[in-house]
Design an enzyme around this catalytic site. Sequence first.
Site, PDB file in Angstrom:
ATOM      1  N   GLY A  93       3.717   4.168   3.748  1.00 57.03           N
ATOM      2  CA  GLY A  93       3.375   3.068   3.094  1.00 57.03           C
ATOM      3  C   GLY A  93       3.373   1.963   4.176  1.00 57.03           C
ATOM      4  N   LYS A  94       3.128   0.719   3.604  1.00 56.78           N
ATOM      5  CA  LYS A  94       3.111  -0.424   4.285  1.00 56.78           C
ATOM      6  C   LYS A  94       2.787  -1.675   3.185  1.00 56.78           C
ATOM      7  CE  LYS A  94       3.712  -1.902   8.459  1.00 56.78           C
ATOM      8  NZ  LYS A  94       4.695  -0.963   9.521  1.00 56.78           N
ATOM      9  N   GLY A  95       3.556  -2.900   3.599  1.00 57.55           N
ATOM     10  CA  GLY A  95       3.171  -3.960   2.693  1.00 57.55           C
ATOM     11  C   GLY A  95       3.322  -5.333   3.733  1.00 57.55           C
ATOM     12  N   VAL A 113       0.903  -1.201   0.026  1.00 56.95           N
ATOM     13  CA  VAL A 113      -0.069   0.003   0.131  1.00 56.95           C
ATOM     14  C   VAL A 113       0.922   1.190  -0.023  1.00 56.95           C
ATOM     15  CG1 VAL A 113      -1.892   1.253   1.121  1.00 56.95           C
ATOM     16  CG2 VAL A 113      -1.869  -1.217   1.413  1.00 56.95           C
TER      17      VAL A 113
END
Length: 450
Positions: A110-112, A65
């Site tokens: 962000g993040k993932g 994301v």
Amino acid sequence: MVKPFEPEFQQALDELTTSLQPFLDANPQYKKALEIVQVPERVLQFRVVWEDDQGVAQVNHGFRVQYNSALGPYKGGLRLHPSVNLSILKFLGFEQTFKNALTGLSMGGGKGGSDFDPKGKSDSEIRRFCFSFMGELFRHIGSDTDVPAGDIGTGGREIGFLFGAYKKLRNEFTGMLTGKGLTWGGSFIRPEATGYGLIYFVEHMIAKACPEYSLDKPSTLVAISGSGNVAQFTALKVIELGATVLSLSDSKGSLISDKGYTKEFIRKVADLKLKGGSLASLANEEGYTYHAGARPWTLIPTIHIALPGATQNEVSAEEAEALLKAGVRIVAEGSNMGCTADAIDIFESSRKAGPGGVWYAPGKASNCGGVAVSGLEMAQNSQRLAWTTQEVDSKLKDIMAECYGICLTAGTKWSGEELTDEVLPSLLSGANVAGFIKVADAMKAQGDWW
């Protein structure tokens, strides 16, 4: 914008919206910014096919994301855990955007991650998964675009495999991941940063709210949850300063110490966790009791400082009430969104009641030390140099002091409360408003809203 069945993201958005209300009432033009900032700039979802040790093809879901790049490249960790889904990653990326803003460094949010579970997997299986995962992700990241990092399930081993895969695919050695090994682009203090930074932030809170519970006193009792990276280094810093750590926990229960943990015991916990062991196996040690299925907050009769350091929503309303009865004065999150909305309401009501109340700090402020040192690692990589431990630690202390000051000032100005000398400002409101204003102003300057 919340899609159906995104409870974690809805909780994070509701918390921000509620905190922003007094500011938005006075500055209604920013309502459009809130409407736009809650939508990620980009959401990547892909399959990850990898081969297990029996030669069988396995498949997992991969995500990234890319939430907001108004302040810099997308920045946030990669989580490897069976619970990973889009709601959790949207919540984490949303929080990360404002957390990164509070560090004062040039980083977006962000993040993932993936629903892959590294527990019980061989090194070879993890390596094959990481190479497959990076086989898609590499198209979308880079040192000036998106710089992922570690998170739950993603430690030094995984970062190494991911970095190696990227290097092979791109044929370039760049700082496109943080949390790297010290000999190949990493930074001193990065493993310790979230825990150390949490304590540096808490020291400022204690100095203002309850100096009688300073961390240089063995009589100051500290409860910590979790037993991973954040909890370990939080505990080590508390012990180094002189206070008493009474608890750690894992997914199966809590280990309580009557006399307090020692540095040697924390190192034993670290070794155990590297092997995937449970804290229950340490319960036979003298003075340590394991409570299966329970978190620490209801197990200790007296607590002065509570530091959730495991995962989201790990302090419920019932546990918040138990902490109040135990005499807690400071609650600061080492985990992201560690307290439920109901628990936060209880802490904030206690604060508003005046002297002796609980002062609560949200994770986006109190645990931003980890991403701050990731930002410092990016800075070192871009200059092809390495700072000493002392240099990085000094910069971390300065960043946490600045973050505390920003949150205190914004909380005083924009909480919507009639504050007196006896009522502390809301750090929850302060962190949310200060982070939001910085991101929203940058977005407006770049034409993202008008």
